[in-house]
Write a protein that holds these residues in place. Structure first.
Motif, PDB file in Angstrom:
ATOM      1  N   GLN A   3     -31.757  86.004 -69.134  1.00  0.00           N
ATOM      2  CA  GLN A   3     -30.410  85.555 -69.369  1.00  0.00           C
ATOM      3  C   GLN A   3     -29.734  85.517 -67.916  1.00  0.00           C
ATOM      4  O   GLN A   3     -29.443  86.603 -67.612  1.00  0.00           O
ATOM      5  N   PHE A   4     -29.301  84.329 -67.882  1.00  0.00           N
ATOM      6  CA  PHE A   4     -28.590  84.113 -66.588  1.00  0.00           C
ATOM      7  C   PHE A   4     -27.122  84.289 -66.613  1.00  0.00           C
ATOM      8  O   PHE A   4     -26.567  84.254 -67.833  1.00  0.00           O
ATOM      9  N   LYS A   5     -26.485  84.914 -65.745  1.00  0.00           N
ATOM     10  CA  LYS A   5     -25.176  84.979 -65.442  1.00  0.00           C
ATOM     11  C   LYS A   5     -24.331  83.764 -65.396  1.00  0.00           C
ATOM     12  O   LYS A   5     -24.942  82.543 -64.932  1.00  0.00           O
ATOM     13  N   ARG A   6     -23.316  83.562 -65.953  1.00  0.00           N
ATOM     14  CA  ARG A   6     -22.366  82.199 -65.981  1.00  0.00           C
ATOM     15  C   ARG A   6     -21.636  82.531 -64.506  1.00  0.00           C
ATOM     16  O   ARG A   6     -21.248  83.572 -64.030  1.00  0.00           O
ATOM     17  N   PRO A   7     -21.408  81.290 -63.818  1.00  0.00           N
ATOM     18  CA  PRO A   7     -20.752  81.493 -62.703  1.00  0.00           C
ATOM     19  C   PRO A   7     -19.286  81.097 -62.763  1.00  0.00           C
ATOM     20  O   PRO A   7     -18.598  80.616 -62.035  1.00  0.00           O
ATOM     21  N   GLU A   8     -18.982  82.315 -63.648  1.00  0.00           N
ATOM     22  CA  GLU A   8     -17.437  82.326 -63.758  1.00  0.00           C
ATOM     23  C   GLU A   8     -16.885  83.777 -63.797  1.00  0.00           C
ATOM     24  O   GLU A   8     -17.877  84.292 -64.554  1.00  0.00           O
ATOM     25  N   SER A   9     -16.138  84.320 -63.347  1.00  0.00           N
ATOM     26  CA  SER A   9     -15.665  85.805 -63.280  1.00  0.00           C
ATOM     27  C   SER A   9     -14.157  85.876 -63.364  1.00  0.00           C
ATOM     28  O   SER A   9     -13.398  84.950 -62.923  1.00  0.00           O
ATOM     29  N   ALA A  10     -13.668  87.120 -63.566  1.00  0.00           N
ATOM     30  CA  ALA A  10     -12.442  87.552 -63.689  1.00  0.00           C
ATOM     31  C   ALA A  10     -12.383  88.492 -62.470  1.00  0.00           C
ATOM     32  O   ALA A  10     -12.969  89.568 -62.384  1.00  0.00           O
ATOM     33  N   LEU A  11     -11.288  88.592 -61.688  1.00  0.00           N
ATOM     34  CA  LEU A  11     -11.103  89.577 -60.500  1.00  0.00           C
ATOM     35  C   LEU A  11      -9.909  90.202 -61.061  1.00  0.00           C
ATOM     36  O   LEU A  11      -8.786  89.676 -61.128  1.00  0.00           O
ATOM     37  N   VAL A  12      -9.634  91.529 -61.269  1.00  0.00           N
ATOM     38  CA  VAL A  12      -8.541  92.309 -61.704  1.00  0.00           C
ATOM     39  C   VAL A  12      -8.187  93.295 -60.416  1.00  0.00           C
ATOM     40  O   VAL A  12      -8.836  94.490 -60.259  1.00  0.00           O
ATOM     41  N   VAL A  13      -6.974  92.987 -59.786  1.00  0.00           N
ATOM     42  CA  VAL A  13      -6.702  93.851 -58.574  1.00  0.00           C
ATOM     43  C   VAL A  13      -5.750  94.942 -59.667  1.00  0.00           C
ATOM     44  O   VAL A  13      -4.747  94.627 -60.102  1.00  0.00           O
ATOM     45  N   ILE A  14      -6.165  96.379 -59.386  1.00  0.00           N
ATOM     46  CA  ILE A  14      -5.525  97.146 -59.995  1.00  0.00           C
ATOM     47  C   ILE A  14      -4.595  98.138 -59.045  1.00  0.00           C
ATOM     48  O   ILE A  14      -5.289  98.493 -57.903  1.00  0.00           O
ATOM     49  N   TYR A  15      -3.523  98.100 -59.185  1.00  0.00           N
ATOM     50  CA  TYR A  15      -2.688  99.006 -58.165  1.00  0.00           C
ATOM     51  C   TYR A  15      -1.560  99.970 -59.004  1.00  0.00           C
ATOM     52  O   TYR A  15      -1.226  99.795 -60.321  1.00  0.00           O
TER      53      TYR A  15
END
Length: 147
Positions: A3-15
């Protein structure tokens, strides 16, 4: 079958309300510090990925009404590290990343599942520590300056 990963991601900056940034150290590269990030799964909107990944990676269950994740309306594209390209379909070398941020209580317990360490750092220290240029830019742009 792999199963390959999809080339889309979410980046969540937590502060937190002191403008300290939560960074995580990857378990497969001790020099790689980052914000919460993860692959957008099939049928999932990037904002759904953001909520899921915060819960999965640091154990913080965010409430969209009382503690909403902010859509930064920023989409980045970057070259996937060569050492990770085998995780993606053949020929895929670029990832699309959707950027989000959220302010949380810095005293909330952090429960790591995919990382070996975490640190709360000042905005400047976090910008210097993260490996990814897009993560660096997101911290610089979306974490407020300390009052």
């Amino acid at each position: 079958m792999t199963q390959f990963k999809r080339p889309e991601s979410a980046l969540v900056v937590i502060y937190d309300n002191q403008c300290r940034v939560l960074l995580l150290r990857r378990d497969d590269d001790a020099q790689f510090w980052q914000s919460v990030t993860g692959t957008v799964e099939a049928g999932e909107a990037p904002i759904q990925t953001a909520y899921r990944e915060v819960w999965e990676e640091v154990g913080i269950k965010l409430d969209p009404v009382n503690m909403p994740i902010q859509d930064c309306h920023t989409v980045n594209q970057f070259e996937i590290r060569k050492r990770w390209q085998h995780r993606y379909p053949p020929g895929v070398t670029v990832n699309t990343e959707y950027v989000f941020s959220v302010c949380v209580d810095g005293d909330l317990p952090i429960c790591l599942t995919e990382h070996t360490a975490y640190e709360w750092l000042s905005k400047d220290a976090a910008v210097k520590r993260v490996w990814s240029e897009t993560n660096r830019l997101a911290i610089a742009q979306f974490v407020p300056e300390r009052a």
